[in-house]
Motif scaffolding. Structure first.
Motif, PDB file in Angstrom:
ATOM      1  N   UNK A  36       0.841  -1.200   0.000  1.00  0.00           N
ATOM      2  CA  UNK A  36       0.000   0.000   0.000  1.00  0.00           C
ATOM      3  C   UNK A  36       0.877   1.252   0.000  1.00  0.00           C
ATOM      4  N   UNK A  37       1.839   1.307   0.908  1.00  0.00           N
ATOM      5  CA  UNK A  37       2.735   2.474   0.957  1.00  0.00           C
ATOM      6  C   UNK A  37       3.582   2.574  -0.310  1.00  0.00           C
ATOM      7  N   UNK A  38       3.968   1.454  -0.863  1.00  0.00           N
ATOM      8  CA  UNK A  38       4.774   1.485  -2.086  1.00  0.00           C
ATOM      9  C   UNK A  38       3.999   2.141  -3.224  1.00  0.00           C
ATOM     10  N   UNK A  39       2.744   1.745  -3.408  1.00  0.00           N
ATOM     11  CA  UNK A  39       1.928   2.317  -4.481  1.00  0.00           C
ATOM     12  C   UNK A  39       1.552   3.762  -4.190  1.00  0.00           C
ATOM     13  N   UNK A  40       1.164   4.020  -2.953  1.00  0.00           N
ATOM     14  CA  UNK A  40       0.593   5.331  -2.614  1.00  0.00           C
ATOM     15  C   UNK A  40       1.662   6.398  -2.396  1.00  0.00           C
ATOM     16  N   UNK A  41       2.804   5.986  -1.828  1.00  0.00           N
ATOM     17  CA  UNK A  41       3.812   6.971  -1.451  1.00  0.00           C
ATOM     18  C   UNK A  41       5.147   6.767  -2.160  1.00  0.00           C
ATOM     19  N   UNK A  42       5.616   5.518  -2.225  1.00  0.00           N
ATOM     20  CA  UNK A  42       6.906   5.263  -2.843  1.00  0.00           C
ATOM     21  C   UNK A  42       6.941   5.628  -4.311  1.00  0.00           C
ATOM     22  N   UNK A  43       5.786   5.486  -4.994  1.00  0.00           N
ATOM     23  CA  UNK A  43       5.698   5.828  -6.417  1.00  0.00           C
ATOM     24  C   UNK A  43       4.710   6.972  -6.632  1.00  0.00           C
ATOM     25  N   UNK A  44       4.751   7.940  -5.742  1.00  0.00           N
ATOM     26  CA  UNK A  44       3.781   9.043  -5.825  1.00  0.00           C
ATOM     27  C   UNK A  44       3.880   9.807  -7.140  1.00  0.00           C
ATOM     28  N   UNK A  45       5.051   9.796  -7.779  1.00  0.00           N
ATOM     29  CA  UNK A  45       5.213  10.525  -9.030  1.00  0.00           C
ATOM     30  C   UNK A  45       5.117   9.674 -10.271  1.00  0.00           C
ATOM     31  N   UNK A  46       4.695   8.408 -10.103  1.00  0.00           N
ATOM     32  CA  UNK A  46       4.663   7.480 -11.248  1.00  0.00           C
ATOM     33  C   UNK A  46       3.254   7.066 -11.600  1.00  0.00           C
ATOM     34  N   UNK A  47       3.049   6.752 -12.872  1.00  0.00           N
ATOM     35  CA  UNK A  47       1.829   6.052 -13.284  1.00  0.00           C
ATOM     36  C   UNK A  47       2.183   4.576 -13.446  1.00  0.00           C
ATOM     37  N   UNK A  48       1.173   3.733 -13.579  1.00  0.00           N
ATOM     38  CA  UNK A  48       1.384   2.296 -13.603  1.00  0.00           C
ATOM     39  C   UNK A  48       0.732   1.667 -14.822  1.00  0.00           C
ATOM     40  N   UNK A  49       1.377   0.607 -15.319  1.00  0.00           N
ATOM     41  CA  UNK A  49       0.805  -0.178 -16.400  1.00  0.00           C
ATOM     42  C   UNK A  49       0.020  -1.370 -15.857  1.00  0.00           C
ATOM     43  N   UNK A  50       0.566  -1.994 -14.804  1.00  0.00           N
ATOM     44  CA  UNK A  50      -0.071  -3.212 -14.293  1.00  0.00           C
ATOM     45  C   UNK A  50       0.376  -3.468 -12.855  1.00  0.00           C
ATOM     46  N   UNK A  51      -0.535  -4.012 -12.058  1.00  0.00           N
ATOM     47  CA  UNK A  51      -0.241  -4.511 -10.716  1.00  0.00           C
ATOM     48  C   UNK A  51      -0.872  -5.885 -10.616  1.00  0.00           C
ATOM     49  N   UNK A  52      -0.098  -6.877 -10.202  1.00  0.00           N
ATOM     50  CA  UNK A  52      -0.661  -8.218 -10.122  1.00  0.00           C
ATOM     51  C   UNK A  52       0.105  -9.025  -9.078  1.00  0.00           C
ATOM     52  N   UNK A  53      -0.529 -10.077  -8.586  1.00  0.00           N
ATOM     53  CA  UNK A  53       0.201 -10.848  -7.596  1.00  0.00           C
ATOM     54  C   UNK A  53      -0.560 -12.009  -7.002  1.00  0.00           C
ATOM     55  N   UNK A  54       0.166 -12.726  -6.149  1.00  0.00           N
ATOM     56  CA  UNK A  54      -0.370 -13.830  -5.355  1.00  0.00           C
ATOM     57  C   UNK A  54      -0.816 -13.226  -4.039  1.00  0.00           C
ATOM     58  N   UNK A  55      -2.113 -13.150  -3.824  1.00  0.00           N
ATOM     59  CA  UNK A  55      -2.659 -12.403  -2.701  1.00  0.00           C
ATOM     60  C   UNK A  55      -3.427 -13.264  -1.709  1.00  0.00           C
ATOM     61  N   UNK A  56      -3.404 -14.584  -1.905  1.00  0.00           N
ATOM     62  CA  UNK A  56      -4.092 -15.476  -0.985  1.00  0.00           C
ATOM     63  C   UNK A  56      -3.199 -16.669  -0.673  1.00  0.00           C
ATOM     64  N   UNK A  57      -2.753 -16.757   0.572  1.00  0.00           N
ATOM     65  CA  UNK A  57      -1.842 -17.818   0.964  1.00  0.00           C
ATOM     66  C   UNK A  57      -2.458 -19.199   0.916  1.00  0.00           C
ATOM     67  N   UNK A  58      -3.752 -19.296   1.190  1.00  0.00           N
ATOM     68  CA  UNK A  58      -4.427 -20.594   1.155  1.00  0.00           C
ATOM     69  C   UNK A  58      -4.335 -21.205  -0.237  1.00  0.00           C
TER      70      UNK A  58
END
Length: 447
Positions: free
Chosen positions: A147-169
């Motif tokens: 959350x902080x990476x997207x919201x603050x760490x890249x505050x000056x960047x736009x994004x093409x894609x965000x994806x991931x493994x978000x469920x450990x089960x």
């Protein structure tokens, strides 16, 4: 002496108990001079808590923490400055308690992905109006600071894609299925026995948990309103050991991914089993671990990997959010004013483009492959590879008197095409009676 940030905590389960113990440990840790206070410029003190029973608080053995029997009462308590909600659930009492805290001018920290996915925009607007923080690092990815990476760490960047493994089960189940050649059902039962899966696992294994999380990440990355109903969702219950084995032979590993991507027709949000190339970072993430890949416009992807759940991991993210409040750092919850969040709508999956893995049970009789090839060609689908699997261990060319009665497993891997073309071709192929059962279709993410 600088006054401490006084905190009220609602919910003393696994995560809440871990947060409470971590805060008390820091306050009593004279030998390390309270690292948290040193980093924040002031101590953070838990002064009051709410739970289903006072016994939950007593069992933690905390010193000097008052019990408040109502979460909303705790949220309005004049002694506290920050309210932490760890009860869970998209409705009350969590929703009304957070609303009460914001109305009383108190900053809020929550790990409640369900609540944020359903009511995040309204709660963010209330936080803006009150001039306080609404922090939720722990809602997605546990200890991974996405959350902080997207919201603050890249505050000056736009994004093409965000994806991931978000469920450990799901990641645990797919990992065990692959490594031990077990069925989905066997792995699910083992996950339940070990506490990785709920008694009713539907929310996890059918992709809804991941959908809530990718909806939150899509809002942060692309400035759209959080809306889990805008996410296309498929789960992992149809995945078989045969699919996992075939994926490995083709140079892939199957993962349940949440994907948010910018397309010409809008922001596409989807959750489904995905063939990931073995040389990609996400393919190497096994077990209950989570991982998120961020693709900023103009430079290579960044992948964050770490524990996505558990008391200690989630508590770490909660306390990091409290640290920001103690420092006086306030950021708009979704990285921009609520008034500037665009409306969110489900991008039609028919327009999705990419490669596909297709497993068919082809009837072994003259003309079958010609029929399959014709309907693929009719939809302008080109094949990268065709693999005919063995039939119950029978070598190719074996003499089985009932060959024509036993469907032959056939695997097709397509070049980039559209979802609509694949679905139309497979519908026509099935209607011609040349395959048994329903085709297995898994999307491929090569980039």
């Amino acid at each position: 002496m600088v006054e401490p940030l006084k905190v009220g905590l609602a919910g003393l389960g696994t995560v809440g108990g871990s947060v409470a113990r971590l805060l008390q440990k820091q306050e009593s840790n004279a030998s390390e001079s309270n690292i948290l206070a040193t980093r924040c410029g002031r101590p953070i003190r838990l002064v009051a808590a709410s739970a289903k029973t006072k016994g939950e608080l007593d069992a933690l053995g905390l010193d000097g923490v008052r019990f408040v029997d109502s979460p909303s009462g705790l949220a309005r308590d004049p002694e506290i400055e920050a309210f932490v909600e760890l009860m869970g659930g998209e409705g009350d009492p969590a929703k009304s308690a957070i609303e009460a805290a914001l109305a009383a001018g108190k900053s809020v920290v929550t790990a409640n992905k369900a609540l944020l996915a359903r009511h995040g925009v309204a709660l963010a607007a209330a936080a803006e109006k009150a001039g306080v923080s609404l922090n939720f690092e722990a809602a997605v990815g546990g200890a991974i600071p996405v959350v902080k990476t997207l919201r603050e760490g890249f505050a000056g960047n736009s994004f093409d894609r965000v994806y991931g493994i978000l469920n450990g089960t799901c990641n645990y189940i797919l990992s065990r299925m692959e490594s031990e050649k077990l069925s989905f059902g066997d792995c699910l039962r083992e996950a339940q026995r070990l506490g990785y899966a709920e008694a009713d696992p539907t929310f996890d294994v059918e992709g809804f948990d991941t959908a809530q999380k990718i909806a939150i990440l899509a809002s942060l990355a692309f400035g759209v309103q959080v809306d889990p109903d805008a996410v296309y969702v498929e789960g992992i219950s149809s995945i078989t050991p045969e699919d996992l084995e075939a994926a490995a032979e083709l140079g892939y590993r199957i993962k349940l991914l949440g994907v948010a991507v910018r397309t010409e027709s809008g922001i596409e949000q989807r959750v489904h089993p995905t063939m990931v190339p073995l040389d990609r970072p996400l393919a190497r993430v096994m077990g209950v671990t989570n991982a998120v890949t961020i693709e900023p416009a103009g430079f290579p992807p960044i992948t964050l990997v770490g524990p996505g759940a558990g008391g200690a991991a989630t508590a770490s993210a909660v306390v990091a959010d409290l640290a920001d409040i103690a420092r006086g750092v306030r950021t708009m919850p979704f990285g921009r004013p609520v008034s500037q969040l665009a409306g969110s709508r489900r991008a039609p999956m028919q327009r999705h483009e990419g490669g596909y893995y297709i497993r068919l049970a082809a009837v072994d009789r003259p003309g079958t492959f010609a029929t399959i090839a014709k309907h693929l060609a009719d939809e302008h689908i080109s094949l990268e590879s065709i693999v005919q699997r063995r039939r119950n261990g029978e070598p190719h060319g074996g003499s089985d008197p009932d060959r024509t009665q036993t469907p032959a497993p056939v695997i097709l891997v397509t070049y980039a095409t559209s979802e609509d073309a694949v679905r139309k071709a497979l519908s026509e192929i099935k209607n011609r009676g040349v395959i048994a059962g329903n085709p297995q279709v898994i999307r491929i993410e090569k980039n």
